[in-house]
Write an enzyme that holds these catalytic residues in place. Sequence first.
Site, PDB file in Angstrom:
ATOM      1  N   LYS A  61     -33.721  22.869  -9.118  1.00 24.13           N
ATOM      2  CA  LYS A  61     -33.603  24.083  -8.309  1.00 24.13           C
ATOM      3  C   LYS A  61     -34.933  24.829  -8.438  1.00 24.13           C
ATOM      4  CE  LYS A  61     -30.142  27.652  -7.460  1.00 24.13           C
ATOM      5  NZ  LYS A  61     -29.951  27.505  -6.032  1.00 24.13           N
TER       6      LYS A  61
HETATM    7  N1  PPE Z   1     -27.426  23.549  -2.255  1.00 27.32           N
HETATM    8  C1  PPE Z   1     -28.486  24.360  -2.253  1.00 27.32           C
HETATM    9  C2  PPE Z   1     -29.716  23.919  -1.559  1.00 27.32           C
HETATM   10  C3  PPE Z   1     -28.395  25.600  -2.881  1.00 27.32           C
HETATM   11  O1  PPE Z   1     -29.446  26.415  -2.870  1.00 27.32           O
HETATM   12  C4  PPE Z   1     -27.193  25.987  -3.513  1.00 27.32           C
HETATM   13  C5  PPE Z   1     -27.079  27.314  -4.170  1.00 27.32           C
HETATM   14  C6  PPE Z   1     -26.118  25.087  -3.494  1.00 27.32           C
HETATM   15  C7  PPE Z   1     -26.259  23.884  -2.849  1.00 27.32           C
HETATM   16  C8  PPE Z   1     -24.824  25.395  -4.198  1.00 27.32           C
HETATM   17  O2  PPE Z   1     -24.999  25.347  -5.578  1.00 27.32           O
HETATM   18  P1  PPE Z   1     -24.106  26.199  -6.584  1.00 27.32           P
HETATM   19  O3  PPE Z   1     -24.545  27.605  -6.426  1.00 27.32           O
HETATM   20  O4  PPE Z   1     -24.407  25.634  -7.922  1.00 27.32           O
HETATM   21  O5  PPE Z   1     -22.705  26.008  -6.176  1.00 27.32           O
HETATM   22  N2  PPE Z   1     -27.836  28.352  -3.586  1.00 27.32           N
HETATM   23  C9  PPE Z   1     -28.132  29.557  -4.334  1.00 27.32           C
HETATM   24  C10 PPE Z   1     -29.204  30.387  -3.672  1.00 27.32           C
HETATM   25  C11 PPE Z   1     -28.838  31.141  -2.450  1.00 27.32           C
HETATM   26  C12 PPE Z   1     -29.890  32.114  -2.001  1.00 27.32           C
HETATM   27  O6  PPE Z   1     -29.904  32.428  -0.813  1.00 27.32           O
HETATM   28  O7  PPE Z   1     -30.686  32.581  -2.823  1.00 27.32           O
HETATM   29  C13 PPE Z   1     -26.870  30.358  -4.626  1.00 27.32           C
HETATM   30  O8  PPE Z   1     -25.834  30.170  -3.985  1.00 27.32           O
HETATM   31  O9  PPE Z   1     -26.923  31.178  -5.538  1.00 27.32           O
END
Ligand code: PPE
Length: 309
Positions: free
Chosen positions: A157
């Site tokens: 990330k």
């Molecule tokens: N894919 C991506 C590309 C992604 O950024 C997130 C979280 C997810 C899947 C879901 O992951 P999880 O949060 O572990 O369920 N995206 C983060 C950032 C959003 C933002 O705009 O900043 C979030 O949801 O916190």
Amino acid sequence: MKATKYIWKNGEFVPWEEATTHVLTHALHYGTSVFEGVRAYETKKGSAIFRAQEHYERMVDSAKIYQMNIPYTADEMIAATKELIIKNGLRACYIRPIYYYGYGEMGLNPGLNPVDAMIAAWEWGTYLGEEGLAQGVKCKMSSWIRIDSRCMPPLAKCASNYINSVLAKKEALDCGFDEGILLNSNGLVAEGPGENIFVIKKGNIYTPPTSDGVLEGITCQTACKIAEYLGYSVQHKSLTRDELFLADELFFTGTAAEITPIREVDGRIIGTGKRGEITKKIQDKFFEIVRGECKDHSYWLDYVNKTSD
Ligand code: PPE
């Protein structure tokens, strides 16, 4: 963004306005930072961080991929997060921790710079709108392809990955949609710019595997566990764009997005065009869990106030 009193930076609580960094910070120029998005929810026993350990361990894993020497461990970061929430008087909030290459030397070798750590927390409501949570959102298949592990590791990330997400998000908004959906370089469904995606067809639930270039979402894992708990079968399987069009239900998962139904993709109405029945069951259970109302999943909550356990 709603400012709070303090931000935690390299072991200290500094006033929000003073939590600044030098303009020659390495991460600002080259995207060399890894971060997390975490939520804390209000429960009867006070504020609780949802799956804190998993989030902070993923941040350590992201740093490992980039061979970044982290200055604080996951446990230290969790302790600092709890203190930050208390000091700021927050209850339900979004938490943004980050490790980043700081100020020192320009140039592509990041190792010449210190690794700084920061945690901010603030009140952040629904990501795709209250209406989106209840009615579902309208999505556009992005013209942008999800980053590929041959050029950048999607499992990390890392801030730099998000420029791909920014392009997809902006394109979707500019075209009058709520959110984008990216295919990977093999033409298979990957994910949203900040969300994992789920397909429901004939009562079975599918989501793409990490090998299709998606972030290993913690909410995605949560939704899989909830679905199984509710008696549904869940499979990680590659999906094509047309399988999205023909789905009975679709939904996104993410820390920010929580569980958001998708009601339309590129003008095709999904199922009934409203939040699907199974999606609602998973969503309801999710909110029950994060609010501390489901004993079976209380182990996912890390209470900020130590006496509340
Ligand atoms: N894919 C991506 C590309 C992604 O950024 C997130 C979280 C997810 C899947 C879901 O992951 P999880 O949060 O572990 O369920 N995206 C983060 C950032 C959003 C933002 O705009 O900043 C979030 O949801 O916190």
